[in-house]
Write a protein that holds these residues in place. Sequence first.
Motif, PDB file in Angstrom:
ATOM      1  N   MET A   1       0.837  -1.181   0.000  1.00 55.08           N
ATOM      2  CA  MET A   1       0.000   0.000   0.000  1.00 55.08           C
ATOM      3  C   MET A   1       0.882   1.244   0.000  1.00 55.08           C
ATOM      4  O   MET A   1       1.846   1.334   0.736  1.00 55.08           O
ATOM      5  N   ASN A   2       0.527   2.166  -0.848  1.00 57.09           N
ATOM      6  CA  ASN A   2       1.225   3.446  -0.889  1.00 57.09           C
ATOM      7  C   ASN A   2       0.759   4.276   0.307  1.00 57.09           C
ATOM      8  O   ASN A   2      -0.436   4.398   0.547  1.00 57.09           O
ATOM      9  N   ILE A   3       1.669   4.850   1.069  1.00 62.34           N
ATOM     10  CA  ILE A   3       1.270   5.597   2.256  1.00 62.34           C
ATOM     11  C   ILE A   3       0.822   7.021   1.946  1.00 62.34           C
ATOM     12  O   ILE A   3       0.313   7.702   2.827  1.00 62.34           O
ATOM     13  N   ALA A   4       1.001   7.464   0.694  1.00 66.91           N
ATOM     14  CA  ALA A   4       0.693   8.857   0.384  1.00 66.91           C
ATOM     15  C   ALA A   4      -0.016   9.036  -0.949  1.00 66.91           C
ATOM     16  O   ALA A   4       0.173   8.262  -1.880  1.00 66.91           O
ATOM     17  N   LEU A   5      -0.825  10.088  -0.994  1.00 69.64           N
ATOM     18  CA  LEU A   5      -1.358  10.633  -2.242  1.00 69.64           C
ATOM     19  C   LEU A   5      -0.471  11.837  -2.497  1.00 69.64           C
ATOM     20  O   LEU A   5      -0.284  12.661  -1.597  1.00 69.64           O
ATOM     21  N   SER A   6       0.095  11.977  -3.686  1.00 67.76           N
ATOM     22  CA  SER A   6       1.077  13.048  -3.847  1.00 67.76           C
ATOM     23  C   SER A   6       1.080  13.688  -5.220  1.00 67.76           C
ATOM     24  O   SER A   6       0.551  13.140  -6.183  1.00 67.76           O
ATOM     25  N   THR A   7       1.680  14.852  -5.244  1.00 67.51           N
ATOM     26  CA  THR A   7       1.899  15.589  -6.479  1.00 67.51           C
ATOM     27  C   THR A   7       3.128  16.463  -6.284  1.00 67.51           C
ATOM     28  O   THR A   7       3.558  16.716  -5.142  1.00 67.51           O
ATOM     29  N   THR A   8       3.688  16.927  -7.365  1.00 67.35           N
ATOM     30  CA  THR A   8       4.807  17.862  -7.306  1.00 67.35           C
ATOM     31  C   THR A   8       4.407  19.131  -8.044  1.00 67.35           C
ATOM     32  O   THR A   8       4.000  19.076  -9.214  1.00 67.35           O
ATOM     33  N   LEU A   9       4.474  20.244  -7.337  1.00 67.88           N
ATOM     34  CA  LEU A   9       4.192  21.543  -7.946  1.00 67.88           C
ATOM     35  C   LEU A   9       5.488  22.066  -8.531  1.00 67.88           C
ATOM     36  O   LEU A   9       6.517  22.074  -7.854  1.00 67.88           O
ATOM     37  N   ILE A  10       5.438  22.488  -9.780  1.00 68.82           N
ATOM     38  CA  ILE A  10       6.648  22.971 -10.445  1.00 68.82           C
ATOM     39  C   ILE A  10       6.552  24.477 -10.672  1.00 68.82           C
ATOM     40  O   ILE A  10       5.458  25.039 -10.719  1.00 68.82           O
ATOM     41  N   ASP A  11       7.706  25.092 -10.791  1.00 69.86           N
ATOM     42  CA  ASP A  11       7.790  26.537 -11.026  1.00 69.86           C
ATOM     43  C   ASP A  11       6.982  27.337 -10.008  1.00 69.86           C
ATOM     44  O   ASP A  11       6.164  28.191 -10.354  1.00 69.86           O
ATOM     45  N   THR A  12       7.210  27.037  -8.727  1.00 67.86           N
ATOM     46  CA  THR A  12       6.513  27.755  -7.665  1.00 67.86           C
ATOM     47  C   THR A  12       7.453  27.931  -6.484  1.00 67.86           C
ATOM     48  O   THR A  12       8.462  27.243  -6.369  1.00 67.86           O
ATOM     49  N   ASP A  13       7.089  28.853  -5.608  1.00 66.36           N
ATOM     50  CA  ASP A  13       7.861  29.005  -4.380  1.00 66.36           C
ATOM     51  C   ASP A  13       7.099  28.327  -3.245  1.00 66.36           C
ATOM     52  O   ASP A  13       5.908  28.029  -3.350  1.00 66.36           O
ATOM     53  N   PHE A  14       7.784  28.086  -2.160  1.00 67.20           N
ATOM     54  CA  PHE A  14       7.235  27.309  -1.056  1.00 67.20           C
ATOM     55  C   PHE A  14       5.992  27.964  -0.449  1.00 67.20           C
ATOM     56  O   PHE A  14       4.972  27.292  -0.237  1.00 67.20           O
ATOM     57  N   ASP A  15       6.035  29.259  -0.173  1.00 65.34           N
ATOM     58  CA  ASP A  15       4.899  29.933   0.463  1.00 65.34           C
ATOM     59  C   ASP A  15       3.655  29.909  -0.426  1.00 65.34           C
ATOM     60  O   ASP A  15       2.539  29.729   0.064  1.00 65.34           O
ATOM     61  N   THR A  16       3.847  30.066  -1.715  1.00 63.13           N
ATOM     62  CA  THR A  16       2.725  29.985  -2.645  1.00 63.13           C
ATOM     63  C   THR A  16       2.140  28.584  -2.646  1.00 63.13           C
ATOM     64  O   THR A  16       0.918  28.405  -2.656  1.00 63.13           O
ATOM     65  N   ALA A  17       3.011  27.584  -2.620  1.00 58.43           N
ATOM     66  CA  ALA A  17       2.548  26.193  -2.586  1.00 58.43           C
ATOM     67  C   ALA A  17       1.731  25.927  -1.325  1.00 58.43           C
ATOM     68  O   ALA A  17       0.661  25.321  -1.392  1.00 58.43           O
ATOM     69  N   VAL A  18       2.205  26.393  -0.178  1.00 56.50           N
ATOM     70  CA  VAL A  18       1.479  26.190   1.078  1.00 56.50           C
ATOM     71  C   VAL A  18       0.099  26.834   0.998  1.00 56.50           C
ATOM     72  O   VAL A  18      -0.912  26.221   1.370  1.00 56.50           O
ATOM     73  N   SER A  19       0.027  28.052   0.494  1.00 53.60           N
ATOM     74  CA  SER A  19      -1.268  28.734   0.353  1.00 53.60           C
ATOM     75  C   SER A  19      -2.199  27.971  -0.579  1.00 53.60           C
ATOM     76  O   SER A  19      -3.399  27.823  -0.302  1.00 53.60           O
ATOM     77  N   SER A  20      -1.659  27.470  -1.678  1.00 49.70           N
ATOM     78  CA  SER A  20      -2.460  26.694  -2.633  1.00 49.70           C
ATOM     79  C   SER A  20      -2.978  25.406  -2.014  1.00 49.70           C
ATOM     80  O   SER A  20      -4.125  25.018  -2.231  1.00 49.70           O
ATOM     81  N   VAL A  21      -2.136  24.736  -1.229  1.00 42.16           N
ATOM     82  CA  VAL A  21      -2.537  23.487  -0.582  1.00 42.16           C
ATOM     83  C   VAL A  21      -3.654  23.753   0.421  1.00 42.16           C
ATOM     84  O   VAL A  21      -4.666  23.042   0.448  1.00 42.16           O
ATOM     85  N   GLY A  92      12.759  25.007  -7.302  1.00 39.82           N
ATOM     86  CA  GLY A  92      11.554  25.628  -7.824  1.00 39.82           C
ATOM     87  C   GLY A  92      10.361  24.682  -7.829  1.00 39.82           C
ATOM     88  O   GLY A  92       9.294  25.026  -8.322  1.00 39.82           O
ATOM     89  N   SER A  93      10.558  23.487  -7.279  1.00 36.20           N
ATOM     90  CA  SER A  93       9.471  22.506  -7.187  1.00 36.20           C
ATOM     91  C   SER A  93       9.182  22.205  -5.724  1.00 36.20           C
ATOM     92  O   SER A  93      10.070  22.230  -4.881  1.00 36.20           O
ATOM     93  N   VAL A  94       7.921  21.915  -5.449  1.00 37.13           N
ATOM     94  CA  VAL A  94       7.479  21.611  -4.095  1.00 37.13           C
ATOM     95  C   VAL A  94       6.642  20.340  -4.140  1.00 37.13           C
ATOM     96  O   VAL A  94       5.724  20.220  -4.952  1.00 37.13           O
ATOM     97  N   ILE A  95       6.943  19.391  -3.275  1.00 33.09           N
ATOM     98  CA  ILE A  95       6.220  18.130  -3.194  1.00 33.09           C
ATOM     99  C   ILE A  95       5.101  18.274  -2.159  1.00 33.09           C
ATOM    100  O   ILE A  95       5.314  18.808  -1.073  1.00 33.09           O
ATOM    101  N   VAL A  96       3.927  17.793  -2.521  1.00 31.64           N
ATOM    102  CA  VAL A  96       2.780  17.782  -1.614  1.00 31.64           C
ATOM    103  C   VAL A  96       2.354  16.326  -1.458  1.00 31.64           C
ATOM    104  O   VAL A  96       2.111  15.641  -2.454  1.00 31.64           O
ATOM    105  N   GLU A  97       2.282  15.881  -0.199  1.00 32.67           N
ATOM    106  CA  GLU A  97       1.910  14.493   0.081  1.00 32.67           C
ATOM    107  C   GLU A  97       0.851  14.464   1.177  1.00 32.67           C
ATOM    108  O   GLU A  97       1.021  15.089   2.214  1.00 32.67           O
TER     109      GLU A  97
END
Length: 139
Positions: A1-21, A92-97
């Motif tokens: 079983m995979n422990i995570a559902l995930s994606t990688t955001l590209i061409d973004t900064d960390f704070d923007t990624a957190v807000s988007s998540v 420039g990429s951020v992983i979301v899991e």
Amino acid sequence: MNIALSTTLIDTDFDTAVSSVKAALSEQGFGVLTEIDMQATLKAKLGEDMEQYLILGACNPTLAHRAVGVMRQIGLLLPCNVVVRADTSAPGSVIVEAMNPDIMVEATGEPALSDVAAEATTKLQAAIDALSGQGAERS
């Protein structure tokens, strides 16, 4: 079983990624109850450096209520953890899991949690998928 559902955001900064998540989680009925800044904590407590790494404790009250109604001990596995971390292999990429909710069923052996886990998975996957419109690569 995979422990995570995930994606990688590209061409973004960390704070923007957190807000988007957080926005994507909110759209699916999840609130963020806790935030653990692993980078800051490990630096302050151990003097260790690491990439930006934030653990969001996300909770959908309706699903949490249903899960606790099935098994009071399930609170040990709540809320759903969502990790937002800088991808050290691709600047420039951020992983979301997001934690795979099926872990609740597998860890407890409680089949009555299956429906709650399935709905939580659908909602978390929808949040992950919503991020794909913002320059993401699903993994």
